[in-house]
Motif scaffolding. Structure first.
Motif, PDB file in Angstrom:
ATOM      1  N   LEU A 298     -59.353  20.927   0.797  1.00 53.63           N
ATOM      2  CA  LEU A 298     -60.715  20.590   0.384  1.00 53.63           C
ATOM      3  C   LEU A 298     -61.381  19.651   1.385  1.00 53.63           C
ATOM      4  N   ILE A 299     -60.604  18.721   1.922  1.00 53.01           N
ATOM      5  CA  ILE A 299     -61.161  17.808   2.926  1.00 53.01           C
ATOM      6  C   ILE A 299     -61.594  18.593   4.166  1.00 53.01           C
ATOM      7  N   GLU A 300     -60.808  19.587   4.550  1.00 52.69           N
ATOM      8  CA  GLU A 300     -61.142  20.409   5.719  1.00 52.69           C
ATOM      9  C   GLU A 300     -62.431  21.206   5.502  1.00 52.69           C
TER      10      GLU A 300
ATOM     11  N   CYS B 142     -52.420   8.503   6.989  1.00 58.39           N
ATOM     12  CA  CYS B 142     -53.816   8.134   7.245  1.00 58.39           C
ATOM     13  C   CYS B 142     -54.585   8.213   5.940  1.00 58.39           C
ATOM     14  N   ALA B 143     -55.747   7.567   5.901  1.00 62.73           N
ATOM     15  CA  ALA B 143     -56.598   7.635   4.719  1.00 62.73           C
ATOM     16  C   ALA B 143     -57.252   9.014   4.643  1.00 62.73           C
ATOM     17  N   PRO B 144     -57.611   9.502   3.442  1.00 65.29           N
ATOM     18  CA  PRO B 144     -58.274  10.812   3.332  1.00 65.29           C
ATOM     19  C   PRO B 144     -59.537  10.900   4.194  1.00 65.29           C
ATOM     20  N   SER B 145     -60.267   9.777   4.270  1.00 67.52           N
ATOM     21  CA  SER B 145     -61.513   9.778   5.046  1.00 67.52           C
ATOM     22  C   SER B 145     -61.263   9.937   6.541  1.00 67.52           C
ATOM     23  N   ASP B 146     -60.049   9.625   7.001  1.00 72.67           N
ATOM     24  CA  ASP B 146     -59.710   9.740   8.425  1.00 72.67           C
ATOM     25  C   ASP B 146     -58.931  11.011   8.753  1.00 72.67           C
ATOM     26  N   TYR B 147     -58.689  11.817   7.726  1.00 77.07           N
ATOM     27  CA  TYR B 147     -57.793  12.952   7.918  1.00 77.07           C
ATOM     28  C   TYR B 147     -58.315  13.948   8.966  1.00 77.07           C
ATOM     29  N   LEU B 148     -59.607  14.280   8.888  1.00 73.76           N
ATOM     30  CA  LEU B 148     -60.151  15.257   9.826  1.00 73.76           C
ATOM     31  C   LEU B 148     -60.076  14.763  11.263  1.00 73.76           C
TER      32      LEU B 148
END
Length: 634
Positions: A76-78, A109-115
């Motif tokens: 979903l983050i992607e 890593c944090a979800p916000s930094d994943y990409l």
């Protein structure tokens, strides 16, 4: 075993794991979907599911559910369509903060930094999930896969938050793991729970042995963590684990004593065959054998109890229902206890449990007039039950502790409370509930150093119980040690993300530090857990004081009340500088003898009322020593 159970149990590993994943994905957004739900849909018992998953993936059901949720979160983050909070809820996390913590532990890593960091990841997320579902004990595994599995296991072990190492474990300490029920008939779960409790009780009588409460050990019921990790988290140097198999007229219990440090060592194991009608005798045999193994001396005065088997079975059913803390379950528990007393009126623990059931029922009444009336009418029955328990068995520690709690919280007889609780702890020093009772005693006396010491003692005996951990944080708040309190509340939330009392306490600690933004965020989580979505939306768009006034308006008027506790409503009035409104509800709380009143008015923000004559008079009537609090520089 049913036909469905046999089909699922005999299913090839790859098909079994595929079905598990399909079920979890079908309930992805349901944050209440857990091990029990998964076992039910798979047509297996929890223990059967645990053994099957362990054999083909080496992960517990909880770990597997979390891994799948996190893998779907990455997808979903992607997509870059949702916020991190929206992703958290879409993959079944009820708290964005807990989602962030789990995500970071899993992927570094944090979800916000994943990409941003995705291209630097050595292994794609989907492959990581596939590995987590693949059996790890194969005869031949390529070197790269070995390294990947080791790294993944390392992540999970590090995620266990091992805060206690072997060196810090006390000299003689033990945790009794919940007995694994291997019986085909799953209709008598209360026997396994009851036998675990009976062994803990017997071990608690051994001098110089610290025994961890069952609630903390329960967290590791389905765990596949190494014994050293479990022991370190519980702060013990011995573990007792075992299984139980029973049928209509017999029971077999297998237990083993494990020393996890410095290297895992199985010290002792044994099998016990008994009539299922003689559980107390069985628990005595087991605990005495363990006592001999760890070379401790058991008090010679300890006697093997002789209890009618039907009485004990009814008692175990009642105790099992009482643990759920649900109104109808407690009413059913009272019925079972009354049946047991009709058969044999001489079993002391039944009377002590009956008193606890009467006390618990009062908590579920929201109407203040009805609550007070119920408490007054029930008091005679509570006293009668406790006095009968002590008359039958003067060594029953829990009866004295409960009696002490009643004297303090119902009558404001704090010295009587202390005397009774200390008597109970002398009989059994492993009762964490006794130290929590003394925590409350020292609160009203304003002796916060002793109060904190009692909270830590309870934590030592029950280190993974959210209520106990929260008590430590509350003590820090009352002492003005807000940073320590926030850290403790956050630790509770990491382990128990839906524990509302921790979110509530966290919000209060932030408020006392002047951080109203984080206070509102914490209280938003609390009300999201409760289900007050209207209030959550308001909190997210309005200022702090407008939000608090909205809460007060909805609580003091209209049909939907966010809170019916007058002591809490009084405290919230002070958030918006309304001392007279606060006093109205303090007087209301005193009129209805609310049990929280003495412990609420010592909270730091009530210092605004220290010069109010009416406030000082009520504090005096409920036995709170305000002089000690007035001397504190908070």
């Amino acid at each position: 075993m049913s036909k469905v159970d046999m089909e699922t149990g005999n299913m090839p590993e790859d098909k079994f794991l595929k079905k598990v994943k399909e079920i979890i994905l079908a309930h992805l957004e349901d944050d209440s979907f857990g091990v029990a739900n998964l076992a039910r849909e798979m047509g297996l018992s929890r223990s059967q599911l645990f053994r099957k998953l362990k054999s083909c993936s080496n992960y517990s059901a909880n770990q597997l559910i979390r891994n799948i949720r996190l893998a779907e979160a990455c997808k979903l983050i992607e997509e870059d369509t949702y916020t991190v909070s929206e992703v958290a809820y879409k993959v079944g996390f009820s708290s964005p903060s807990y989602f962030n913590k789990c995500f970071h532990d899993q992927y570094g890593c944090a979800p916000s930094d994943y990409l941003k960091t995705k291209t630097e990841q050595a292994v794609p997320v989907e492959k990581t999930l596939q590995r987590s579902l693949r059996p790890v004990l194969k005869i031949v595994i390529p070197a790269v896969m070995v390294l990947s599995v080791i790294l993944l296991l390392s992540l999970i072990r590090n995620n266990s938050n091992t805060s206690v190492n072997a060196a810090s474990v006390s000299e003689h300490s033990i945790a009794v793991m919940p007995l694994l029920d291997l019986s085909e008939n799953k209709q008598r779960e209360h026997i396994a729970v009851g036998l675990t409790d009976a062994i803990i009780l017997e071990l608690s009588r051994i001098k110089n042995l610290r025994v961890i409460s069952r609630g903390s050990a329960m967290l590791f019921q389905d765990s596949v963590l190494p014994y050293s990790n479990i022991a370190a988290q519980l702060g013990v140097n011995l573990l007792l684990e075992g299984s139980i198999v029973y049928n209509d007229d017999s029971m077999r219990v297998t237990v083993q004593l494990i020393e996890p440090f410095p290297e895992e060592k199985h010290l002792w194991a044994n099998k016990y065959e008994e009539s299922s009608l003689n559980i107390i005798h069985l628990s005595n045999d087991i605990s005495n054998a363990i006592a001999n193994e760890i070379e401790l001396v058991v008090d010679d005065s300890k006697k093997t109890s002789s209890v009618n088997p039907n009485v004990y079975d009814l008692y175990l059913k009642a105790h099992h229902l009482w643990l759920t803390q649900k109104p109808q379950s407690i009413r059913d528990a009272i019925d079972y206890l009354q049946q047991s007393m009709a058969i044999d009126s001489g079993y002391a623990p039944a009377y002590s449990l009956l008193a606890e059931c009467y006390i618990s029922l009062n908590k579920f009444i929201r109407n203040n007039d009805e609550k007070l009336k119920n408490r007054q009418n029930g008091r005679a029955a509570i006293d009668k039950a406790l006095n009968k328990a002590i008359e039958i068995d003067g060594s029953l520690a829990e009866a004295y502790i409960t009696k002490g709690n009643i004297l303090g919280k119902f009558d404001y007889n704090w010295e009587g409370m202390k005397t009774m609780v200390e008597k109970g702890l002398k009989l059994n020093p492993n009762k964490s509930t006794g130290y929590i009772a003394l925590y409350y005693y020292y609160l009203v006396k304003g002796e916060l150093d002793k109060c904190i010491a009692m909270a830590h003692k309870a934590e030592e005996l029950d280190p993974l119980n959210p209520r106990t951990l929260n008590t430590v944080a509350n003590a820090y708040v009352l002492a003005g040690r807000y940073s320590e309190a926030i850290e403790q509340y956050q630790d509770v939330i990491k382990m128990f993300s839906d524990y509302g009392f921790a979110w509530d306490g966290l919000g209060y600690a932030y408020y006392m530090m002047g951080d109203t933004t984080n206070a509102i965020e914490a209280w938003s989580e609390l009300h999201r857990i409760i289900g007050n979505t209207e209030l959550v939306k308001y909190y997210q768009t309005e200022s702090f004081k407008k939000s608090i006034r909205f809460w007060l308006d909805k609580t003091t008027t209209g049909e939907k009340m966010y809170c019916s506790n007058p002591s809490i409503i009084a405290m919230v009035h002070l958030f918006v500088d309304d001392p007279e409104g606060a006093m109205d509800y303090i007087e209301f709380a005193y009129k209805y003898k609310h049990l929280d009143l003495p412990f609420m008015i010592i909270k730091p923000n009530f210092r605004k009322l220290y010069n109010h004559p009416g406030f000082n008079e009520i504090a005096k009537k409920v036995g709170v020593n305000l002089n000690n609090y007035k001397k504190m520089n908070i």
